[in-house]
Write an enzyme that holds these catalytic residues in place. Sequence first.
Site, short mmCIF file in Angstrom:
data_model
loop_
_atom_site.label_atom_id
_atom_site.label_comp_id
_atom_site.label_asym_id
_atom_site.label_seq_id
_atom_site.Cartn_x
_atom_site.Cartn_y
_atom_site.Cartn_z
N ARG A 234 0.85 -1.19 0.00
CA ARG A 234 0.00 0.00 0.00
C ARG A 234 0.88 1.24 0.00
NH1 ARG A 234 -3.68 -2.39 -1.68
NH2 ARG A 234 -5.68 -2.83 -0.71
N GLU A 263 -3.70 7.71 -4.30
CA GLU A 263 -4.09 7.25 -5.64
C GLU A 263 -5.42 7.86 -6.09
OE1 GLU A 263 -4.04 2.97 -5.56
OE2 GLU A 263 -1.99 2.94 -4.82
N HIS A 281 -1.29 0.71 -9.98
CA HIS A 281 -1.94 -0.28 -9.11
C HIS A 281 -2.51 -1.45 -9.91
CE1 HIS A 281 -3.95 -0.69 -4.91
NE2 HIS A 281 -3.75 -1.88 -5.44
P1 NAP Z 1 -1.26 -11.46 4.55
O1 NAP Z 1 -1.15 -12.89 4.17
O2 NAP Z 1 -2.15 -11.07 5.68
O3 NAP Z 1 0.23 -10.94 4.83
C1 NAP Z 1 0.51 -9.73 5.42
C2 NAP Z 1 1.87 -9.85 6.10
O4 NAP Z 1 2.24 -8.56 6.61
C3 NAP Z 1 1.91 -10.82 7.26
O5 NAP Z 1 3.05 -11.61 7.14
C4 NAP Z 1 2.00 -9.94 8.50
O6 NAP Z 1 2.75 -10.60 9.49
C5 NAP Z 1 2.70 -8.70 7.95
N1 NAP Z 1 2.32 -7.51 8.68
C6 NAP Z 1 1.08 -7.12 9.07
N2 NAP Z 1 1.14 -5.96 9.75
C7 NAP Z 1 2.44 -5.62 9.80
C8 NAP Z 1 3.14 -4.53 10.39
N3 NAP Z 1 2.49 -3.58 11.07
N4 NAP Z 1 4.48 -4.49 10.24
C9 NAP Z 1 5.15 -5.46 9.57
N5 NAP Z 1 4.53 -6.52 9.00
C10 NAP Z 1 3.20 -6.59 9.11
O7 NAP Z 1 -1.74 -10.59 3.31
P2 NAP Z 1 -1.44 -10.83 1.77
O8 NAP Z 1 -2.52 -11.62 1.17
O9 NAP Z 1 -0.03 -11.29 1.61
O10 NAP Z 1 -1.58 -9.31 1.25
C11 NAP Z 1 -0.68 -8.33 1.71
C12 NAP Z 1 -1.06 -6.94 1.23
O11 NAP Z 1 -0.73 -6.79 -0.15
C13 NAP Z 1 -2.55 -6.60 1.28
O12 NAP Z 1 -2.97 -6.21 2.57
C14 NAP Z 1 -2.65 -5.47 0.28
O13 NAP Z 1 -2.50 -4.22 0.93
C15 NAP Z 1 -1.49 -5.70 -0.67
N6 NAP Z 1 -1.95 -6.04 -2.03
C16 NAP Z 1 -1.63 -5.23 -3.07
C17 NAP Z 1 -2.05 -5.54 -4.35
C18 NAP Z 1 -1.71 -4.68 -5.53
O14 NAP Z 1 -2.42 -4.72 -6.52
N7 NAP Z 1 -0.65 -3.90 -5.47
C19 NAP Z 1 -2.82 -6.69 -4.56
C20 NAP Z 1 -3.11 -7.49 -3.48
C21 NAP Z 1 -2.68 -7.17 -2.22
P3 NAP Z 1 2.52 -10.27 11.06
O15 NAP Z 1 1.04 -10.42 11.30
O16 NAP Z 1 3.36 -11.25 11.79
O17 NAP Z 1 3.00 -8.88 11.24
#
Ligand code: NAP
Length: 327
Positions: A234, A263, A281
């Site tokens: 993000r 954005e 994005h």
């Molecule tokens: P996920 O499986 O929930 O993974 C998120 C990871 O971030 C977890 O390993 C979590 O570990 C860590 N995390 C959470 N809060 C944190 C913090 N404050 N500091 C450091 N690490 C932290 O989610 P995902 O499916 O991989 O998706 C991740 C993100 O990608 C989404 O939330 C979205 O914002 C983004 N995304 C972007 C696009 C795009 O088009 N660019 C598309 C899809 C997703 P811990 O809980 O141990 O901290």
Amino acid sequence: MSDLSSVTILVPGKLNPDTLDTLKKTFDVEHVLDRDVSKLSQERRNSVRGIAMMGAVPADMMDALPNLEIIANFGVGYDGVDVKHATSKGVMVTNTPDVLTDEVADTTLAILLMTVRELYAAEKHLREGRWESEGNYPLTPMTLRGRTAGIMGLGRIGLAIARRLEAFGLPIEYHNRSERTDVTYRYHPSLESLASSVDTLIIAAPGGAATERAVDAKVLKALGPDGVVVNIGRGTTIDEPALIEALENGTIRAAGLDVFENEPHVPARLIALQNTVLLPHVGSASRHTRGAMGDLVIRNLTNWFQGQTPVSPVAESVKAGILPRRN
Ligand code: NAP
């Protein structure tokens, strides 16, 4: 499946057209393109029981819909939804994990390669006829060879990125709030420690207050003058003015960004920089993957309105024990 054509679903703003078409075949859909629900009659607002959306659902939108039961977010990141408020009202929130993981990880690797090997600029060199008129594109000062990747957010997407990076031969380290027990990658309890240990920082963490501007001037300085930042998570996770400064004055070398703080606005100073790759994005934006995300949104809604647990409720809704209303 029972007849759900009398269940009203609000769609505020734009939604994937294929998903919108399918929604309309199943539910009574109220599409409010400008997101202004105050325009709807009180009777119509009373009828809304679900929301299917991309982007934001603030508290006042929920408050305007007295019979709202579920918010089905089109996307895995749900930082645009005021989940705390939803939970306090007993409103279920769902998202679309897993189905987009590989697409987003593929895009991340493409951005990384574009950034370090200047592939967009090289392609432009050819299209502009400069290969023929001026000669070869200059050798790139950067390479992926010898780099160490640091992933902020080693979750579903972060891990899929890590697996791809392993195939590219890169060592991997990471920072999460908690250490994973199922990987051997080096863990850093702080982002600054990760940044000082690697030269390629990839952000795949969620947005929201906990990560807001976490990648700040200090972290960028720790990454160092050969540093590359790739943000697929993000835009709010990076202090954008600090990043621009760092790119302008050589504190870090380059950045590849799919997401931005405000954005679709992208600062002119960022656009003017040659050491950036900037994408609008598009991490998950293939018809295939957006279709799969849309199917999951619809499955979450149909499950809910048939009295079943949704396929992918967010952690906060599960923790709060929010259940379908049997009416
Ligand atoms: P996920 O499986 O929930 O993974 C998120 C990871 O971030 C977890 O390993 C979590 O570990 C860590 N995390 C959470 N809060 C944190 C913090 N404050 N500091 C450091 N690490 C932290 O989610 P995902 O499916 O991989 O998706 C991740 C993100 O990608 C989404 O939330 C979205 O914002 C983004 N995304 C972007 C696009 C795009 O088009 N660019 C598309 C899809 C997703 P811990 O809980 O141990 O901290």
